[in-house]
Write a protein that holds these residues in place. Structure first.
Motif, mmCIF file in Angstrom:
data_model
loop_
_atom_site.group_PDB
_atom_site.id
_atom_site.type_symbol
_atom_site.label_atom_id
_atom_site.label_comp_id
_atom_site.label_asym_id
_atom_site.label_seq_id
_atom_site.Cartn_x
_atom_site.Cartn_y
_atom_site.Cartn_z
ATOM 1 N N LEU A 90 0.908 -1.020 -0.058
ATOM 2 C CA LEU A 90 -0.395 0.470 0.057
ATOM 3 C C LEU A 90 1.210 1.348 -0.341
ATOM 4 O O LEU A 90 0.402 1.917 -0.419
ATOM 5 C CB LEU A 90 -1.185 0.109 1.532
ATOM 6 C CG LEU A 90 -2.136 0.895 0.983
ATOM 7 C CD1 LEU A 90 -2.708 1.089 0.055
ATOM 8 C CD2 LEU A 90 -2.703 0.951 2.591
ATOM 9 N N CYS A 91 2.012 1.378 0.804
ATOM 10 C CA CYS A 91 2.796 2.243 1.202
ATOM 11 C C CYS A 91 3.375 2.361 -1.075
ATOM 12 O O CYS A 91 3.649 3.235 -0.962
ATOM 13 C CB CYS A 91 3.485 1.546 2.037
ATOM 14 S SG CYS A 91 2.908 1.508 3.698
ATOM 15 N N GLU A 92 4.222 1.922 -1.469
ATOM 16 C CA GLU A 92 4.450 2.225 -2.829
ATOM 17 C C GLU A 92 3.483 1.967 -3.543
ATOM 18 O O GLU A 92 3.819 3.261 -3.980
ATOM 19 C CB GLU A 92 5.115 0.725 -2.910
ATOM 20 C CG GLU A 92 6.238 -0.311 -2.577
ATOM 21 C CD GLU A 92 7.089 0.606 -2.502
ATOM 22 O OE1 GLU A 92 7.279 1.329 -3.690
ATOM 23 O OE2 GLU A 92 8.448 0.508 -1.194
ATOM 24 N N ALA A 93 2.573 1.696 -3.632
ATOM 25 C CA ALA A 93 1.625 2.608 -4.524
ATOM 26 C C ALA A 93 0.854 3.636 -4.365
ATOM 27 O O ALA A 93 0.760 4.547 -4.900
ATOM 28 C CB ALA A 93 -0.130 1.911 -4.147
ATOM 29 N N GLY A 94 0.440 4.316 -2.821
ATOM 30 C CA GLY A 94 1.227 5.583 -2.942
ATOM 31 C C GLY A 94 1.907 6.626 -3.317
ATOM 32 O O GLY A 94 1.984 7.401 -2.956
ATOM 33 N N ARG A 95 3.050 6.288 -2.613
ATOM 34 C CA ARG A 95 4.641 6.846 -3.935
ATOM 35 C C ARG A 95 3.854 7.277 -4.644
ATOM 36 O O ARG A 95 4.112 8.193 -5.153
ATOM 37 C CB ARG A 95 5.810 5.805 -3.559
ATOM 38 C CG ARG A 95 5.631 6.511 -1.637
ATOM 39 C CD ARG A 95 7.812 5.464 -0.981
ATOM 40 N NE ARG A 95 7.143 5.366 -0.130
ATOM 41 C CZ ARG A 95 7.690 3.810 1.116
ATOM 42 N NH1 ARG A 95 7.068 3.382 0.466
ATOM 43 N NH2 ARG A 95 7.589 4.163 2.080
ATOM 44 N N GLU A 96 3.431 6.037 -5.539
ATOM 45 C CA GLU A 96 3.155 6.233 -7.371
ATOM 46 C C GLU A 96 2.798 7.038 -7.130
ATOM 47 O O GLU A 96 2.564 8.331 -8.045
ATOM 48 C CB GLU A 96 2.738 5.659 -7.655
ATOM 49 C CG GLU A 96 4.125 4.238 -7.511
ATOM 50 C CD GLU A 96 3.469 3.019 -8.551
ATOM 51 O OE1 GLU A 96 2.051 3.368 -9.147
ATOM 52 O OE2 GLU A 96 3.926 1.927 -8.540
ATOM 53 N N PHE A 97 0.934 8.086 -6.246
ATOM 54 C CA PHE A 97 0.604 8.381 -6.819
ATOM 55 C C PHE A 97 1.381 10.321 -5.355
ATOM 56 O O PHE A 97 0.572 10.889 -5.436
ATOM 57 C CB PHE A 97 -0.843 8.894 -5.648
ATOM 58 C CG PHE A 97 -1.764 8.124 -6.586
ATOM 59 C CD1 PHE A 97 -2.576 8.301 -7.229
ATOM 60 C CD2 PHE A 97 -1.958 6.257 -6.324
ATOM 61 C CE1 PHE A 97 -3.461 7.797 -8.237
ATOM 62 C CE2 PHE A 97 -2.817 6.099 -7.150
ATOM 63 C CZ PHE A 97 -3.126 6.380 -8.351
ATOM 64 N N GLY A 98 2.324 9.966 -5.252
ATOM 65 C CA GLY A 98 3.215 11.195 -4.539
ATOM 66 C C GLY A 98 2.433 11.806 -3.205
ATOM 67 O O GLY A 98 2.394 12.398 -2.608
ATOM 68 N N TRP A 99 2.172 10.154 -2.374
ATOM 69 C CA TRP A 99 1.720 11.201 -1.141
ATOM 70 C C TRP A 99 1.920 10.868 -0.111
ATOM 71 O O TRP A 99 3.373 9.976 -0.360
ATOM 72 C CB TRP A 99 0.558 10.035 -0.842
ATOM 73 C CG TRP A 99 -1.200 9.672 -1.233
ATOM 74 C CD1 TRP A 99 -1.210 10.658 -2.350
ATOM 75 C CD2 TRP A 99 -2.348 8.828 -1.634
ATOM 76 N NE1 TRP A 99 -2.524 10.473 -2.919
ATOM 77 C CE2 TRP A 99 -2.860 9.931 -2.238
ATOM 78 C CE3 TRP A 99 -2.191 8.131 -0.294
ATOM 79 C CZ2 TRP A 99 -4.412 8.783 -2.419
ATOM 80 C CZ3 TRP A 99 -3.180 7.311 -0.911
ATOM 81 C CH2 TRP A 99 -4.268 7.695 -2.156
ATOM 82 N N GLU A 100 3.078 11.200 0.813
ATOM 83 C CA GLU A 100 3.393 11.498 2.407
ATOM 84 C C GLU A 100 3.510 10.276 2.610
ATOM 85 O O GLU A 100 1.855 10.233 3.277
ATOM 86 C CB GLU A 100 3.357 12.693 2.712
ATOM 87 C CG GLU A 100 4.037 14.013 2.503
ATOM 88 C CD GLU A 100 4.143 14.842 2.791
ATOM 89 O OE1 GLU A 100 3.649 15.296 3.790
ATOM 90 O OE2 GLU A 100 3.749 16.432 2.237
ATOM 91 N N ILE A 101 3.836 9.624 2.864
ATOM 92 C CA ILE A 101 4.352 8.493 4.165
ATOM 93 C C ILE A 101 4.320 8.436 5.583
ATOM 94 O O ILE A 101 5.532 8.775 5.492
ATOM 95 C CB ILE A 101 4.588 7.040 3.185
ATOM 96 C CG1 ILE A 101 3.895 6.688 2.095
ATOM 97 C CG2 ILE A 101 4.751 6.014 4.064
ATOM 98 C CD1 ILE A 101 2.761 6.566 1.818
ATOM 99 N N GLY A 102 3.570 8.337 6.610
ATOM 100 C CA GLY A 102 3.895 9.025 7.920
ATOM 101 C C GLY A 102 3.931 7.766 8.662
ATOM 102 O O GLY A 102 3.730 6.147 8.303
ATOM 103 N N PRO A 103 4.464 7.445 9.747
ATOM 104 C CA PRO A 103 4.845 5.994 10.558
ATOM 105 C C PRO A 103 2.748 5.591 11.372
ATOM 106 O O PRO A 103 3.024 4.754 11.607
ATOM 107 C CB PRO A 103 5.701 6.267 12.212
ATOM 108 C CG PRO A 103 5.174 8.343 12.247
ATOM 109 C CD PRO A 103 4.507 8.741 10.759
ATOM 110 N N ASP A 104 1.977 5.957 10.917
ATOM 111 C CA ASP A 104 0.896 5.885 11.247
ATOM 112 C C ASP A 104 0.157 5.503 10.055
ATOM 113 O O ASP A 104 0.441 5.021 9.279
ATOM 114 C CB ASP A 104 -0.585 7.182 11.878
ATOM 115 C CG ASP A 104 -0.590 8.066 11.022
ATOM 116 O OD1 ASP A 104 0.536 7.946 9.982
ATOM 117 O OD2 ASP A 104 -0.559 9.397 10.993
#
Length: 842
Positions: free
Chosen positions: A351-365
């Motif tokens: 899920l984090c890898e897919a969010g990075r493709e959209f440019g989303w910031e990935i936090g610890p929560d």
């Protein structure tokens, strides 16, 4: 006449079988069946019903001759006839009550009319065997068709009618089956009656007295038997009455005996039966209730016995057994927990890898799970992407169609010409329409010419075949009709008379031949009798007696003339001669007496010879009379044909001549009609050619072509010209119509392109709103976008499911540990300090 029902009561393999044939429109009944189903048997039953069963039949293999029965319901002329037929020699037609019926026989004969047994078999009762037999009869010139062919080949008219007339006349006199209405059997019955009366009238008195005494004795015996019969009938009536009342008397005696035996019985009250019945019912109800209570008591006792030996440890046995099963499951859960944690961590990384493709910031929560679009938002984006291709393609197609419509519009504008309708085309169309069957006219013309040739050949053939032949001056129909010829009835009358003469001549010749043969036989018989009776003929006896009498006359003359001279001595020559002649005459007379029978036969034969000779003379005279009658009839026959240029032949030949003459006249009439028809068709052909020539001339076709070409060629040329002109007009009309259609199509395609562009603009607006609503930055539409979002949605769902399973597993482990501590405190306090796995029972 029709069959309303056929009853195969006992016939062949059938028994008590009926075939209903109700009237319908059309009134036609077909009876069908497989091989050996009984169709031929049914047909034979109908034949036997109408005309009787033959003496020998092959349908009595199941039922005997005396048991054969066929019935039917026959309708016709307002009558309804119910009858049956049995096998026998007389009175075979029966009513419904199996009694002979004369009314039914008369009604059946009236309904049958002129249909006899032979005609019915030929026309309505055909089978394979009878068809084969008819073929053999036809090949042998027999039967009705054979008679017709024979009569036609021999030029004999009315042969069948004459034969039927003779058959009817013969049937009125005699038939092979005895019938009271036939004159032969009536005469035979009269002969038998006369002979019987003659025999009875020749009885002797002694025989009559004997018969009289026998009659008196029989009468006395009959009176005695009548008296005995009366006494026996009276006694029988008395016995019959006794037999009828005897059962009742016996029953009455038995009842009296039962009453006598019941004199000392105790009398019960009137309601004794009902009271006994009620007591029995209450007893049965009490017994049933007692059984129910007994079974209930036994069940309660068993339950009490089961509850008495229970202890506290026994009460915890079920919980310990369930705890053992739970311990195994908890151990497996503890083994699975690390795997579920790894599974959750792997899905979170995806899920984090897919969010990075959209440019989303990935936090610890875990806030990334909340940013994943919902299923409804994903479905909306997917629908928009699917509609995008259709919208874009619709815009491209509309633009392409508009360009094609503008191109076709320019082409149609270039096809418009200024041509007009030819003024002569209307008249040419009218001529073609009026003469559309010109080809048929030529065909009819050829057919009529061929018919004329055929009829001329037929006329020539009939004239050649006409016998006697016609002279050349009888050239046509009028000349042939002027020839005097008698009618068919007159020819038939003379033919019958000539035939009668021929039959009489033939009969006379036959009788002459028979008499000649008989005369020769009698003459031969006479010669044999003369040889047998040599010397005893009457002529020989008469001659011997004449010689004797002559000698005696000579002696008397000499004695009377002697006078006084010396008398002649008795022993002289004359006396010796007389004695010899007298002895000879006596000897002949003696021999004739000894052979009187031969002499009588000889006398009878001579008388027969004289009768034969007289009969022959009479027959020769009759033959001469017939010859004279033939000459007179021939003269009258020739006078009928007086004025004809030929000598008439015999009536049979002239009847054929009259038929041939009638056929020739009919051929002449047909020839005249065909020639008139030919002339009319030729005139019609000339008129049609003139019409085509005048109507084709404005188009460059000359009169020479119209006169030389066949009509069908002229018609095809005219039709081709009309077709060409009509095609030109149609092309002009089609071009103008196509121009209007092309303009209309261009406007339609322009409107279609405008609508497609508006739909694309609306889709782009809807797409931007859907992307922003899903929490995404405005991006270009892409099929991979929805796929990536779908994968993120699947990963988020998987993470939530794994987390839920981990929580449930931790809850189950905690509950297990709590349960183990509770049981250990209650049952084994010494285990309270141990872990749950150690304290749990194994």
């Amino acid at each position: 006449m029709r069959l309303a029902r056929l009853d195969l009561i006992r016939f062949g393999r059938f028994e008590d079988t009926s075939l209903e044939m109700p009237a319908a429109a059309p009134d036609f009944v077909i009876v069908a069946g497989r091989n050996e189903a009984g169709k031929t048997t049914t047909m034979a039953a109908v034949e036997g019903l109408l005309f009787g069963f033959p003496a020998r039949t092959g349908y009595a293999f199941r039922h005997g001759y005396d048991q054969l029965r066929v019935g039917a319901v026959i309708e016709g002329d307002g009558d309804r006839l119910v009858l049956r037929r049995r096998k026998g020699n007389r009175d075979t037609l029966l009513g419904e009550d199996e009694a002979p019926t004369l009314v039914g026989e008369a009604t059946l004969n009236r309904l049958l009319g002129a249909v006899d047994h032979a005609f019915f078999r030929r026309m309505f009762s055909l089978s394979h065997d009878r068809l084969a037999e008819g073929g053999r009869e036809l090949a042998a010139a027999e039967g009705e068709v054979g008679e017709t062919l024979f009569a036609a080949g021999a030029a004999l008219r009315g042969l069948r009618a004459r034969r039927k007339s003779l058959d009817r006349e013969a049937a009125e006199i005699w038939t092979a089956r005895r019938a009271r209405t036939r004159r032969f059997y009536q005469a035979m019955d009269r002969v038998v009656e006369i002979e019987r009366a003659l025999r009875e009238g020749l009885r002797r008195p002694e025989a009559w007295k004997t018969l009289r005494r026998g009659l008196d004795a029989a009468a006395e015996e009959q009176r005695r038997l009548d008296d005995a019969y009366g006494e026996a009938a009276t006694e029988a009536g008395r016995a019959s009455r006794i037999r009828r009342v005897l059962p009742a008397v016996r029953r009455l005696s038995a009842l009296d005996e039962e009453l006598a035996a019941l004199e000392d019985a105790v009398a019960f009250p009137a309601d004794a039966a009902s009271r006994v019945s009620a007591s029995k019912q209450r007893t049965a109800d009490a017994a049933a209730e007692a059984g129910v209570h007994h079974r209930s008591l036994e069940a309660r006792l068993r339950e009490r016995d089961a509850l008495l030996p229970v202890t506290a440890l026994h009460e915890s046995q079920a919980a310990l057994e369930a705890l053992e099963e739970t311990r195994v499951k908890i151990a497996q859960m503890r083994l699975d927990l690390p795997k579920r944690h790894l599974e959750r961590d792997a899905a979170l990384r995806d899920l984090c890898e897919a969010g990075r493709e959209f440019g989303w910031e990935i936090g610890p929560d875990a806030s990334l799970l909340e940013r994943v679009p919902s299923d409804r938002q994903l479905a909306s984006l997917n629908n928009l992407l699917q509609r995008r291709g259709a919208v874009v393609e619709a815009e491209k197609a509309a633009a392409k169609a508009l360009a094609a419509a503008e191109h076709r519009l320019e082409e149609q504008r270039g096809r418009i010409s200024s041509g007009g309708r030819s003024p002569a085309l209307g008249r040419l169309e009218a001529v073609v329409g009026a003469n559309a069957s010109a080809g048929d006219l030529e065909t009819r013309l050829r057919e009529v010419r061929r018919h004329c040739d055929d009829v001329r050949d037929q006329v020539a053939g009939l004239r050649v075949a006409l016998a006697p032949a016609l002279p050349d001056d009888v050239a046509g129909e009028a000349d042939l009709r002027r020839l005097p010829a008698p009618g068919a009835d007159e020819i038939a009358r003379f033919r019958d008379r000539f035939r009668d003469l021929e039959e009489r001549e033939e009969e006379t010749r036959r009788r002459l031949a028979d008499e000649g043969r008989s005369l020769r036989r009698d003459q031969e018989r006479r010669r044999g009798l003369e040889r047998e009776a040599a010397g005893i003929l009457r002529s020989v006896l008469d001659q011997a007696r004449a010689d004797r009498d002559a000698a005696w006359a000579d002696i008397k003359t000499r004695l009377l003339n002697a006078g006084g001279e010396e008398p002649v001595l008795p022993g002289g020559p004359s006396a010796e001669r007389f004695e010899e002649l007298a002895s000879a005459a006596d000897a002949v007379a003696d021999r004739r007496f000894e052979r009187a029978e031969t002499a009588g036969r000889l006398a009878v034969t001579e008388a027969a010879i004289r009768d034969r000779e007289a009969s022959i003379e009479g027959l020769r005279a009759e033959e001469g009379e017939i010859g004279k009658e033939r000459k007179g009839l021939t003269a009258r026959w020739r006078s009928l044909w007086k004025g004809c240029p030929f000598d008439p032949l015999l009536p049979d030949r002239m009847a054929a001549w009259v038929d041939a003459r009638d056929a020739l006249l009919a051929a002449y009439g047909a020839l005249g009609r065909e020639e008139r028809s030919l002339a009319d068709l030729e005139a019609e052909e000339r008129d049609v050619r003139d019409q085509f020539a005048s109507s084709l001339s404005p188009f460059g076709a000359g009169d020479g072509d119209a006169a030389a070409d066949p009509l069908r060629v002229l018609l095809r040329r005219a039709e081709a010209r009309v077709h060409e002109e009509r095609q030109a007009e149609q092309r002009e009309k089609d071009a103008r119509a196509a121009l209007g259609s092309a303009e209309k199509e261009r406007r339609h395609e322009q409107e279609r392109l405008d609508r497609a562009r508006g739909e694309r603009a609306a889709w782009e607006t809807e797409w931007s709103e859907a992307v922003v609503g899903a929490g995404l930055d405005p991006i270009a539409p892409s099929n991979a976008l929805v796929g990536l979002l779908t994968n993120m949605r699947v990963s988020a769902t998987r993470i939530r499911e794994v987390q839920h399973r981990i929580g449930r597993m931790n809850e189950d482990i905690a509950a297990f540990e709590e349960t183990v501590r509770g049981l250990a405190s209650a049952l084994a306090p010494e285990l309270a300090e141990m872990s749950a796995d150690g304290a749990a029972p194994r």
